[in-house]
Design a protein around this motif. Structure first.
Motif: not given
Length: 192
Positions: A155-179
């Protein structure tokens, strides 16, 4: 053991396998409303979308249950969703709450609801720090989802912001899930 007992046991084991609670706080435990309609999600799912709720955080079982109920009320009464939009919600107490769950289509990311799980972290992670207990809870949920056949092993994990024009999931959580090991940086292959 009679044939009837065997049949009941098989049905129970199948239900347990499909339900696969994975340590999730059930809707009945957080006093959630039943959905007004359901649509079933094809399984196993190969896409997980991480988002945040942009609501105040919660740190106790009572406050997190209240927050999840509030989100469900907003989604069902104001947005006219069939249920709470997220498949799962994680609180600052390090617990994962059942939303639409493993089996039902959520209402979290337009164009992707029929093929993805939406997992929302309670809080605003442009401002809030992500607690390790929240991260660990979601990782355990995803591992359990693979073991129970809800998620593909690749499976793949992506951030909400990659699929919609939003800030979700926020900078700090986005930075975390990218690892995370299942992180998908280039979403062009999955875009609608």
């Amino acid at each position: 053991m009679g044939l009837t007992h065997c049949f009941v046991l098989v049905i129970f084991l199948q239900w347990s396998y499909v339900k696969g609670d994975c340590g999730v706080v059930s809707k009945s435990e957080w006093d959630g409303l039943n959905p007004v309609h359901v649509q079933y999600l094809p399984r196993p799912v190969d896409l997980v979308i991480i988002q945040h709720t942009v609501t105040p955080t919660c740190n106790t079982d009572q406050r997190c249950a209240e927050r999840v109920r509030s989100i469900q009320n907003y989604h069902m009464e104001t947005r006219n969703f069939w249920d709470i939009g997220y498949n799962f919600i994680v609180g600052g107490n390090g617990k994962v709450y059942e939303g639409a769950g493993w089996l039902h289509v959520g209402a979290h990311t337009r164009g992707y609801n029929n093929r993805a799980l939406g997992i929302a972290f309670i809080g605003n992670f442009n401002n809030d720090q992500v607690k390790r207990s929240m991260i660990d809870a979601v990782k355990a949920l995803l591992n359990c989802g693979v073991r129970n056949g809800h998620l593909t092993s690749d499976y793949h994990v992506v951030a909400h912001r990659q699929l919609a024009n939003l800030d979700s999931p926020g900078r700090k959580l986005y930075n975390e899930i990218r690892s995370w090991p299942n992180w998908l940086e280039d979403v062009s292959s999955i875009r609608n």
